[in-house]
Scaffold this motif. Structure first.
Motif, PDB file in Angstrom:
ATOM      1  N   TYR A  14     -15.697 -42.605  -3.234  1.00  0.00           N
ATOM      2  CA  TYR A  14     -15.277 -43.266  -1.996  1.00  0.00           C
ATOM      3  C   TYR A  14     -14.210 -42.433  -1.280  1.00  0.00           C
ATOM      4  CZ  TYR A  14     -13.184 -46.909   0.988  1.00  0.00           C
ATOM      5  OH  TYR A  14     -12.696 -47.630   2.051  1.00  0.00           O
ATOM      6  N   GLN A  71     -15.776 -39.076  -0.032  1.00  0.00           N
ATOM      7  CA  GLN A  71     -16.578 -39.246   1.183  1.00  0.00           C
ATOM      8  C   GLN A  71     -15.716 -39.060   2.422  1.00  0.00           C
ATOM      9  OE1 GLN A  71     -19.749 -39.567   1.969  1.00  0.00           O
ATOM     10  NE2 GLN A  71     -20.791 -41.223   0.887  1.00  0.00           N
ATOM     11  N   TYR A  85     -14.731 -35.508   2.802  1.00  0.00           N
ATOM     12  CA  TYR A  85     -15.895 -34.720   3.196  1.00  0.00           C
ATOM     13  C   TYR A  85     -16.092 -34.760   4.711  1.00  0.00           C
ATOM     14  CZ  TYR A  85     -20.825 -33.219   3.302  1.00  0.00           C
ATOM     15  OH  TYR A  85     -22.008 -32.571   3.567  1.00  0.00           O
ATOM     16  N   GLU A 105     -22.217 -38.448   6.277  1.00  0.00           N
ATOM     17  CA  GLU A 105     -21.768 -38.908   4.974  1.00  0.00           C
ATOM     18  C   GLU A 105     -22.771 -38.494   3.906  1.00  0.00           C
ATOM     19  OE1 GLU A 105     -23.684 -42.671   6.783  1.00  0.00           O
ATOM     20  OE2 GLU A 105     -22.864 -40.736   7.436  1.00  0.00           O
ATOM     21  N   ILE A 106     -22.347 -38.609   2.631  1.00  0.00           N
ATOM     22  CA  ILE A 106     -23.223 -38.270   1.515  1.00  0.00           C
ATOM     23  C   ILE A 106     -24.201 -39.417   1.274  1.00  0.00           C
ATOM     24  CG2 ILE A 106     -23.348 -37.773  -0.953  1.00  0.00           C
ATOM     25  CD1 ILE A 106     -22.164 -35.476   0.511  1.00  0.00           C
ATOM     26  N   THR A 148     -26.983 -44.661  -1.648  1.00  0.00           N
ATOM     27  CA  THR A 148     -25.580 -44.263  -1.532  1.00  0.00           C
ATOM     28  C   THR A 148     -25.153 -43.619  -2.852  1.00  0.00           C
ATOM     29  OG1 THR A 148     -24.648 -46.306  -2.436  1.00  0.00           O
ATOM     30  CG2 THR A 148     -25.191 -46.288  -0.064  1.00  0.00           C
TER      31      THR A 148
END
Length: 272
Positions: free
Chosen positions: A114, A117, A120, A177-178, A188
């Motif tokens: 979390y 993210q 990133y 986002e990843i 996710t």
């Protein structure tokens, strides 16, 4: 201006376990693997160093009493460092639970992901700004330089796809986002297995340091990882960021079998 260290040269601990052991560990600039049987103090050594470094502030005033580290260059007063936790335990701290806005974040590895993210996203903004600046310079080699700036992110994406290929998971490269796709379903990071979460957390942590000098601490990173992933763990990290210094503990022969045996130090060898 803050001057950051390139790497840690030596760790010294006056007394491990109430004066029973004095530790002096001279470190390699790149890869350091601490080995030994259970109970000899591998994790304790790492934790004593990490607790001081993660408190923040200028170095070395914030280190724990009895713990000293030497860095290169010697006049550096700051150290970039990251810590990878290996165990995917449920989130117990109410403070952490209250900070999470995503109900899918239920474990410690979820919490790491979390936070990663968000970092990133910042990393991508910084990379994008550098690419724009290079392209706007209109230099003859601008396109080539822009491609080099984006290369680490592509390398990370390719690594994740290769590691997850057996289960059919692929990174969705069109999203900021990843996120992953598997047989048409969007996943996710919190929906991955513990081993997949752990590998993602390690490589994402390395990527967002953005090729800067940093120290990566890992305590038994082989936990939950497939043997093949263990074998290639160190080389993947070094490939993604050649400027990282790795300091880890392990019980796994697989982690060291791909050419890292000469980087192994036994606790008994650094005990004075």
């Amino acid at each position: 201006m803050q001057k950051y260290a390139d790497y840690i040269e030596q760790i010294e601990i006056d007394s491990l376990w109430s004066g029973m052991k004095h530790i002096v560990w001279n470190l390699d600039p790149k890869v350091n693997i601490l080995s030994g049987i259970n109970g000899v103090g591998k994790s304790t050594i790492l934790n004593k160093v990490v607790r001081g470094l993660m408190q923040g502030g200028d170095f070395p005033s914030h280190m724990l009493k009895g713990v000293r580290i030497k860095v290169v260059p010697a006049d550096a007063r700051w150290i970039r460092c990251d810590v990878i936790r290996s165990f995917d335990r449920p989130l117990m701290s109410s403070d952490l639970v209250n900070k999470v806005v995503d109900a899918s974040v239920t474990t410690e590895l979820d919490w790491q992901l979390y936070q990663l993210q968000r970092k990133y996203l910042d990393y991508q903004v910084n990379v994008g700004n550098r690419i724009i600046e290079v392209l706007q310079s209109c230099a003859p080699d601008a396109a080539q330089r822009a491609q080099l700036i984006s290369e680490p992110k592509k390398k990370f994406q390719d690594m994740m796809d290769k590691l997850f290929a057996e289960t059919g998971k692929k990174l969705i490269r069109t999203k900021n986002e990843i996120l992953f796709t598997q047989i048409g379903e969007e996943l996710t990071p919190y929906m991955l297995s513990s081993g997949e979460k752990q590998m993602l957390a390690i490589l994402l942590t390395v990527l967002i340091e953005d090729n800067q000098h940093c120290v990566l601490f890992m305590d038994e990173p082989e936990v939950s990882l497939h043997v093949d992933w263990q074998q290639h763990l160190i080389e993947n990290i070094v490939e993604l960021n050649p400027n990282v210094q790795i300091i880890l503990t392990t019980h796994s022969p697989a982690v060291i079998m791909n050419g890292w045996l000469d980087k192994v130090t036994e606790v008994s060898d650094i005990t004075v």
